[in-house]
Write a protein that holds these residues in place. Structure first.
Motif, PDB file in Angstrom:
ATOM      1  N   GLU A   1       9.088 -41.075 -20.479  1.00 41.30           N
ATOM      2  CA  GLU A   1      10.012 -42.060 -19.898  1.00 41.30           C
ATOM      3  C   GLU A   1      11.134 -41.386 -19.121  1.00 41.30           C
ATOM      4  O   GLU A   1      11.619 -41.925 -18.124  1.00 41.30           O
ATOM      5  N   ALA A   2      11.539 -40.169 -19.549  1.00 42.06           N
ATOM      6  CA  ALA A   2      12.691 -39.518 -18.909  1.00 42.06           C
ATOM      7  C   ALA A   2      12.430 -39.171 -17.461  1.00 42.06           C
ATOM      8  O   ALA A   2      13.372 -39.048 -16.662  1.00 42.06           O
ATOM      9  N   ILE A   3      11.158 -38.974 -17.111  1.00 38.05           N
ATOM     10  CA  ILE A   3      10.882 -38.581 -15.725  1.00 38.05           C
ATOM     11  C   ILE A   3      10.109 -39.655 -14.969  1.00 38.05           C
ATOM     12  O   ILE A   3       9.583 -39.414 -13.890  1.00 38.05           O
ATOM     13  N   GLN A   4      10.052 -40.862 -15.524  1.00 35.00           N
ATOM     14  CA  GLN A   4       9.391 -41.951 -14.815  1.00 35.00           C
ATOM     15  C   GLN A   4      10.224 -42.351 -13.592  1.00 35.00           C
ATOM     16  O   GLN A   4      11.442 -42.157 -13.560  1.00 35.00           O
ATOM     17  N   SER A   5       9.566 -42.953 -12.594  1.00 36.36           N
ATOM     18  CA  SER A   5      10.267 -43.294 -11.355  1.00 36.36           C
ATOM     19  C   SER A   5      11.367 -44.311 -11.587  1.00 36.36           C
ATOM     20  O   SER A   5      12.441 -44.255 -10.960  1.00 36.36           O
ATOM     21  N   THR A   6      11.157 -45.255 -12.510  1.00 40.22           N
ATOM     22  CA  THR A   6      12.187 -46.267 -12.771  1.00 40.22           C
ATOM     23  C   THR A   6      13.393 -45.660 -13.457  1.00 40.22           C
ATOM     24  O   THR A   6      14.513 -46.159 -13.326  1.00 40.22           O
ATOM     25  N   THR A   7      13.146 -44.565 -14.236  1.00 41.30           N
ATOM     26  CA  THR A   7      14.281 -43.912 -14.900  1.00 41.30           C
ATOM     27  C   THR A   7      15.074 -43.075 -13.903  1.00 41.30           C
ATOM     28  O   THR A   7      16.311 -43.107 -13.879  1.00 41.30           O
ATOM     29  N   VAL A   8      14.376 -42.293 -13.097  1.00 40.63           N
ATOM     30  CA  VAL A   8      15.053 -41.391 -12.160  1.00 40.63           C
ATOM     31  C   VAL A   8      15.682 -42.158 -10.995  1.00 40.63           C
ATOM     32  O   VAL A   8      16.836 -41.921 -10.624  1.00 40.63           O
ATOM     33  N   LEU A   9      14.917 -43.105 -10.403  1.00 40.67           N
ATOM     34  CA  LEU A   9      15.405 -43.809  -9.208  1.00 40.67           C
ATOM     35  C   LEU A   9      16.159 -45.083  -9.532  1.00 40.67           C
ATOM     36  O   LEU A   9      16.862 -45.627  -8.665  1.00 40.67           O
ATOM     37  N   GLY A  10      16.005 -45.570 -10.763  1.00 41.54           N
ATOM     38  CA  GLY A  10      16.734 -46.766 -11.162  1.00 41.54           C
ATOM     39  C   GLY A  10      16.318 -47.968 -10.327  1.00 41.54           C
ATOM     40  O   GLY A  10      15.130 -48.254 -10.131  1.00 41.54           O
TER      41      GLY A  10
ATOM     42  N   SER B   1       2.400 -40.931  -5.490  1.00 39.75           N
ATOM     43  CA  SER B   1       1.979 -41.778  -6.613  1.00 39.75           C
ATOM     44  C   SER B   1       3.132 -41.979  -7.593  1.00 39.75           C
ATOM     45  O   SER B   1       3.319 -43.082  -8.138  1.00 39.75           O
ATOM     46  N   TRP B   2       3.902 -40.915  -7.866  1.00 38.66           N
ATOM     47  CA  TRP B   2       5.055 -41.048  -8.760  1.00 38.66           C
ATOM     48  C   TRP B   2       6.096 -41.988  -8.166  1.00 38.66           C
ATOM     49  O   TRP B   2       6.655 -42.829  -8.871  1.00 38.66           O
ATOM     50  N   TYR B   3       6.293 -41.889  -6.840  1.00 35.96           N
ATOM     51  CA  TYR B   3       7.322 -42.707  -6.190  1.00 35.96           C
ATOM     52  C   TYR B   3       7.009 -44.198  -6.325  1.00 35.96           C
ATOM     53  O   TYR B   3       7.902 -45.010  -6.577  1.00 35.96           O
ATOM     54  N   VAL B   4       5.754 -44.557  -6.172  1.00 38.76           N
ATOM     55  CA  VAL B   4       5.409 -45.983  -6.241  1.00 38.76           C
ATOM     56  C   VAL B   4       5.134 -46.432  -7.668  1.00 38.76           C
ATOM     57  O   VAL B   4       4.817 -47.602  -7.893  1.00 38.76           O
ATOM     58  N   GLY B   5       5.257 -45.519  -8.673  1.00 35.06           N
ATOM     59  CA  GLY B   5       5.146 -45.894 -10.074  1.00 35.06           C
ATOM     60  C   GLY B   5       3.762 -45.832 -10.653  1.00 35.06           C
ATOM     61  O   GLY B   5       3.539 -46.298 -11.775  1.00 35.06           O
ATOM     62  N   ARG B   6       2.804 -45.246  -9.920  1.00 31.82           N
ATOM     63  CA  ARG B   6       1.441 -45.176 -10.423  1.00 31.82           C
ATOM     64  C   ARG B   6       1.311 -44.240 -11.629  1.00 31.82           C
ATOM     65  O   ARG B   6       0.360 -44.346 -12.404  1.00 31.82           O
ATOM     66  N   LEU B   7       2.257 -43.314 -11.799  1.00 28.22           N
ATOM     67  CA  LEU B   7       2.182 -42.337 -12.894  1.00 28.22           C
ATOM     68  C   LEU B   7       3.090 -42.669 -14.068  1.00 28.22           C
ATOM     69  O   LEU B   7       3.160 -41.900 -15.046  1.00 28.22           O
ATOM     70  N   ASP B   8       3.818 -43.784 -14.016  1.00 25.97           N
ATOM     71  CA  ASP B   8       4.793 -44.082 -15.076  1.00 25.97           C
ATOM     72  C   ASP B   8       4.136 -44.257 -16.439  1.00 25.97           C
ATOM     73  O   ASP B   8       4.747 -43.959 -17.487  1.00 25.97           O
TER      74      ASP B   8
END
Length: 741
Positions: free
Chosen positions: A709-718, A697-704
């Motif tokens: 924000e520091a551990i959101q998928s878009t922040t970590v994976l860019g 769920s985190w990988y596909v952004g369901r938990l963002d």
């Protein structure tokens, strides 16, 4: 008015109901297209062979529709209440019979057995009386045996007829003769006696009783003597022919290359003696060794008594013998080809006398006179056996109600216990090749088993219609119980693979995958183990060699330099790149799959089900098609039945034919197994599943939206985050349309 029938549905086929005696006695009106079977064998069927023999009218080993209809007509004429025949009863009440002749025969049967006051007859009474009646001297079948008379001369004559023409099988099981055989035998006797009488009337025996031996000796050498005298006449015509007609040198040389004897066939082809113009055939000396004995017999038996003693035979002597034997030879040429030719003349003339044949005819007539009495006894026996077995016959011929009501069809031999299952659909294999060719068309999972009990052995075919085939393999053993509850050892010798159930088909792809992985792992482990053991053997050999060299007294120290260690292998950058690409591809595939699955949201369970159906669907569809066609017909056709329609074995009925092991009602079970394998606690599995779900769920952004924000998928994976790619794909500017000219 035609009979009104009632039908029931079973095995995908409309089958006629046999509800009462009216249905039974009207079988002659039932269209054969509506019978489940048109014929069945008398062997390999769990019905008393005596009953099947009574049904088999033409004694060809098969019971057909017309045989059943004839039996139904007999029941109509014999029984007061044909309804009784639908119920199996071991005893027949005499009051149930309406044919007075059959009642009288049944009473005589009981009287002969010492049961004159009995009012019922059993199958055991029938068997005992049939054997006793068949063993009597005269038993009403029109066939008499040597045991049918106390007259020694008649006994001898009956034996001679059986030898000459073959015998007929009497009810006692012995060979005898009937009127047809005796008439043919005595006709041949009369013909031969007439021929023998002509010899006396024409005086064709110049040497009396020795004439026949003289003629035989003459016939044995006549052609060869004619050949010799003809060669001699040619030599008298031309002296040069004597050498030409003599054996060629090459022929004599060929004889010299192997061991000769008086019986050598090549030697017998040579002339009787040396070819000369004076045409004198020596009879003792100078004769071809292959013919010396025959010429000597001819000289002693024919030439000397007919023409006088001779040392050599001339053409004139030969003609004298021919003339004196001419009448005898002409008479012998008229000898009739006969089955009684081996009887000597005296016996032939004795048999030609009328008294003997009259006594034999009277004996046969006395036996035939009991035919009606035996027919009535046979009718009584038939009534008893039909009372016990006919209902079962029609329930396994006209319809298959016994089979579909799980009362065991007549073609079922018993039950095989194998792999925690009770397999009830067990049929005999009478012809293995024919069964293998036809039974595969049944679309059933079949196993062929050799079953043995002491010295007895047979083969059975067993249908597996429930469970799975994980532990079914050639060589596996089970125990077979026949209809008499006798146990037999059973071993699988052949398997015909087909789907057993939809459930089995669903899991089959995954089981195959697991088996492939296990096989590959096993092969690689075995290869690695073999390689390791090989290295150990090599190292052990080198150490042993060094130790033995060092232990030798006075031996110099080994001077062989220690081999240098192999240089370390360089890392192949191409290999590393390929591995990286593979890992990346796998990761991308897994990521895309997870993204797609979790992207379904509330439809995630439907997606999982669709994935499973994508994998198992083809196997399930194939199993569904085959299970719809699963048919008992080819299995029985392979044993000589003529099944007239499909007899389906659907999944529900198949579960009854193959019972799986289950605990009896009310049984208690303790789950504490001190030797059970250690299992991973379920809490650990639950934790791992939760972690995997959250990670996906985190990988596909369901938990963002729920985490900092520091551990959101878009922040970590860019830019590699699926949510970032999706957002930029939606906001990508669209190129403006070109302005109109």
């Amino acid at each position: 008015m035609s009979h009104r029938w009632h039908f029931f549905r079973a095995g995908g086929v409309d089958q006629v109901s046999l509800r009462d005696g009216s249905d039974l006695t009207s079988l002659g009106e039932l269209d054969q297209k509506l019978w489940v079977a048109l014929a069945m064998p008398t062997k390999g069927v769990e019905i008393d062979p005596a009953t099947l023999e009574l049904l088999d009218g033409d004694k060809d080993g098969r019971v057909r529709v017309l045989d059943i209809q004839a039996a139904a007509a007999f029941i109509r004429d014999t029984f007061k209440r044909p309804d009784d025949l639908l119920t199996t009863k071991p005893k027949l009440e005499l009051s149930a019979l309406k044919d007075d002749r059959v009642v009288t025969a049944a009473k005589r049967m009981l009287s002969d057995l010492g049961k004159a006051s009995a009012t019922e007859v059993t199958a055991e009474d029938v068997a005992a009386h049939t054997k006793a009646f068949a063993d009597t001297k005269l038993n009403g079948d029109g066939i008499v045996t040597a045991d049918s008379t106390d007259d020694a001369e008649l006994e001898t004559t009956i034996g001679e007829i059986v030898t000459a023409l073959g015998g007929e099988l009497d009810r006692s099981g012995k060979l005898g003769v009937n009127r047809v055989k005796t008439d043919a035998f005595f006709a041949a006797i009369d013909e031969r006696a007439t021929w023998l009488a002509r010899a006396k009337a024409q005086d064709v025996s110049p040497l009396g009783e020795r004439t026949a031996a003289a003629a035989d000796a003459f016939d044995a050498v006549r052609a060869k003597i004619d050949d010799f005298f003809t060669r001699c006449r040619v030599a008298a015509f031309d002296a040069k022919a004597a050498d030409k007609l003599a054996p060629a040198d090459a022929t004599l040389e060929s004889l010299s290359t192997h061991t000769l004897s008086a019986t050598d066939p090549e030697l017998a082809k040579l002339p009787l003696a040396k070819i000369t113009a004076d045409a004198r055939l020596p009879l003792r000396a100078g004769v071809n060794p292959a013919w010396a004995a025959s010429l000597g017999t001819f000289a002693d038996a024919a030439l000397t008594p007919l023409a006088g003693a001779r040392d050599a035979l001339t053409p004139q002597d030969m003609q004298a013998v021919v003339d004196k034997l001419a009448a005898h030879q002409a008479w012998r040429a008229l000898e009739p080809a006969s089955c009684v030719a081996k009887l000597d003349p005296a016996r032939t003339n004795a048999l030609a006398a009328p008294e003997l044949r009259q006594k034999l005819a009277a004996l046969i007539d006395a036996d035939s006179a009991l035919a009606d009495e035996y027919a009535q006894l046979a009718a009584a026996s038939k009534a008893v056996l039909f009372q016990r077995d006919f209902g079962r016959v029609v329930r396994n011929f006209v319809n298959f109600s016994d089979f579909y009501s799980k009362q065991d069809g007549a073609f079922q031999l018993g039950t095989l216990y194998l792999d925690a299952r009770a397999l009830h659909l067990c049929v005999p294999v009478l012809d293995a090749a024919k069964h293998a060719a036809l039974a595969a068309s049944s679309d059933s999972m079949l196993i062929y088993c050799d079953v043995t009990r002491g010295a007895d052995k047979m083969q059975i075919a067993v249908a597996i219609t429930n469970g799975d085939d994980d532990n079914i393999f050639v060589g596996r053993n089970g125990v077979f119980y026949d209809r008499k509850d006798q146990d037999w050892d059973a071993t699988i010798v052949k398997i015909v693979a087909n789907p057993i159930s939809i459930r089995q088909a669903f899991w089959s792809p995954y089981k195959k995958l697991v088996r492939v992985i296990e096989d590959n792992v096993t092969k690689r482990a075995q290869a690695a183990n073999a390689e390791a053991l090989g290295k150990i053997d090599v190292a052990g050999g080198e150490i042993s060699h060094v130790d033995s060299a060092a232990a030798s007294p006075g031996a110099p120290a080994p001077t062989t330099p220690t081999p240098a260690a192999p240089p370390p292998k360089k890392i192949d950058l191409g290999t590393i790149a390929a591995i990286g690409v593979a890992i990346g591809g796998i990761g991308t595939l897994v990521g895309a799959l997870l993204s797609t699955m979790f992207g379904l949201g509330a439809w995630l369970p439907i997606g999982i089900i669709a994935l499973l159906l994508l994998i198992s669907g083809p196997a399930m569809i194939l199993a569904w098609l085959k299970l719809r066609r699963r048919n008992l017909g080819p299995i029985l056709d392979a044993n000589g039945w003529a099944i007239n329609s499909r007899a389906r074995i659907n999944v529900a009925f198949g579960a009854a034919m193959t019972e799986l092991a289950k605990l009896p009602p009310g049984a208690q079970r303790s789950l504490d197994d001190p030797y059970a394998d250690k299992r991973t606690p379920w809490r650990r599995w639950a934790f791992l599943i939760v972690v995997l779900v959250l990670a996906g769920s985190w990988y596909v952004g369901r938990l963002d939206n729920l985490i900092p924000e520091a551990i959101q998928s878009t922040t970590v994976l860019g830019t590699n985050a699926p949510l970032w790619k999706k957002a930029h794909a939606e906001t990508k500017p669209v190129a403006p349309a070109p302005a109109p000219a």
